[in-house]
Design a protein around this motif. Structure first.
Motif: not given
Ligand code: AMP
Ligand code: GLY
Length: 423
Positions: A117-130, A175-180, A185-188
């Motif tokens: 929706h084009d709302i201003p926010t920080a750039a990002y990417q998300s990652f999982d255990t793979n 976070m991803l591997v040791d499930a902190k 945190s299965s996704k970060v």
């Protein structure tokens, strides 16, 4: 009307304080509540996520409206639980449905919504255990500090800000591997760091219309000068002096309107509070996060400034006619200072008697982690009590809060002595 509030913090005591002022409220229950709500309502010892027990209470007591304080029951779908039950579906629930509560329940969901929706926010990417290795590569493209966010609910602890690249990589792995943070945190989400001053904007919506409530700024760190560990919040000020009309106009046009329109476009049913965490970067607002409830301790400064009958507002929300309501705001400033147990946010003791409350005259003590035991008010949590005051300026209000705090005592009581220092 008979009304039920779910929750047990300072936020819920403030809701109770405001709701009992309404001529529309005949009877008020709070589950589970605290020593503050016990004085003005009936506490019922039920967990906020025990939907079956809540159903039994609602039917037994003929409750007409449920106001949901914390995020957990919303993310678990309490509103949908009511709508899907023939005996409950006529009852007003204040809080979004599960699909919309994902705005708080999943950081990735919220970022996708913001970008869609084009709302201003920080750039990002998300990652999982793979994709841990891809996460390391992405971190290498960023400059310090590095912002790592557990995707799911982590009781306000899931965001890490790190200055060192290797430390950031190690934390990503933990976070991803040791499930902190367990499943959360299965996704970060890894974000661009935004440099600016934070504030919060609170919006009421019935899904179609919206009303903007006063802004507030909270103080999250335990130590003076915003140092030390993060807490649930150590104090708050409303309004936020640097939120000028010009700035708030940008917030409404660039953030609030597209958020409410986005909810409609995406079919996310929402009747409740949208808490938008903002950061002012230069002169422009950007979204740090959404919460699908009111803030705590922000509620303790926002609701005292609302002059309008809150039960009328809630009724209008449930009947989708929020546009009929005129929101009136007290011109005075409100501030609150949170009294906490020594040791909080790490280990602390409970069961300490709180004394001196009868001497407080020109502040409002909103109870948080406090309960009645053997006819005494004793501590039961880390954040114990929020001392709210009004003033013509926030400085005047904060002075009153500190003067009244001097009359209060419990063993190992701690609080920040610099709320508002940065304004
Ligand atoms: P959140 O739980 O998303 O509100 O994050 C907790 C805190 O981390 C926020 O209140 C900010 O102080 C900080 N924070 C989160 N995201 C960012 C970001 N992209 N840049 C700078 N600070 C951030
Ligand atoms: N005070 C921050 C929050 O309620 O999330």
């Amino acid at each position: 009307m008979t009304i039920l509030i779910l929750g047990s913090g300072g936020r819920e005591h403030t809701f109770a304080w405001k709701i009992v002022q309404s001529p529309l409220c005949d009877k008020l229950f709070v589950a589970p509540g605290n020593s503050g709500t016990a004085e003005i309502a009936t506490n019922v010892n039920i967990k906020v996520t025990d939907f079956e027990a809540i159903k039994t209470l609602v039917l037994e007591e003929d409750i007409n409206m449920v106001v949901v304080g914390p995020e957990d029951p919303l993310v678990q779908g309490i509103h949908d639980f009511f709508l899907n039950d023939d005996q409950l579906n006529h009852i007003a629930v204040i809080g979004p449905q599960k699909a919309a509560a994902e705005l708080e329940g999943s950081k990735e969901f919220a970022k996708e919504f913001l970008f869609r929706h084009d709302i201003p926010t920080a750039a990002y990417q998300s990652f999982d255990t793979n994709t841990v290795e891809d996460g390391y590569t992405f971190l290498e493209t960023l400059n310090a500090p590095y912002v790592l966010k557990a995707d799911g609910l982590a009781a306000g602890k899931g965001v890490l800000i790190l200055n060192d690249l290797n430390e950031a990589k190690a934390e990503l792995k933990s976070m991803l591997v040791d499930a902190k943070f367990g499943d959360a945190s299965s996704k970060v989400v890894i974000e661009e760091f935004l440099d600016g001053i934070e504030l919060s904007c609170f919006v009421l919506t019935d899904g179609k219309h919206y009303k903007i409530l006063p802004t507030a700024k909270d103080y999250k760190r335990i130590g003076e000068g915003d140092t030390g560990l993060n807490t649930g919040g150590m104090g708050a000020v409303s309004p936020v002096p640097f939120a000028t009309d010009e700035f708030l106009n940008k917030v409404e046009e660039r953030i609030v309107k597209p958020t409410i329109n986005g909810l409609q476009k995406d079919n996310l049913p929402y009747k409740g509070f949208v808490f938008i965490g903002l950061i002012k970067v230069g002169d422009d607002p950007k979204v740090i996060e959404y919460n699908v409830r009111m803030g705590d301790p922000e509620t303790e400064v926002v609701l005292p400034r609302l002059k309008t009958d809150i039960v009328e507002v809630f009724k209008a929300i449930s009947e989708e006619r929020l546009n009929d309501i005129n929101i009136e705001i007290d011109e005075r400033a409100a501030t609150t200072v949170m009294l906490v147990s020594g040791g909080y946010p790490e280990a602390y003791e409970k069961g300490k008697e709180i004394t001196g409350l009868q001497h407080i005259k020109d502040s409002i003590p909103f109870h948080a982690g406090a309960i009645i035991k053997d006819n005494k008010i004793v501590t039961s949590g880390g954040r114990v009590m929020a001392i709210t005051s009004y003033g013509n300026t926030y400085q005047e209000a904060i002075k009153k809060s500190y003067q009244n705090i001097d009359k209060l005592h419990f063993d190992k009581m701690n609080y920040r002595k610099d709320i508002g220092f940065d304004l």
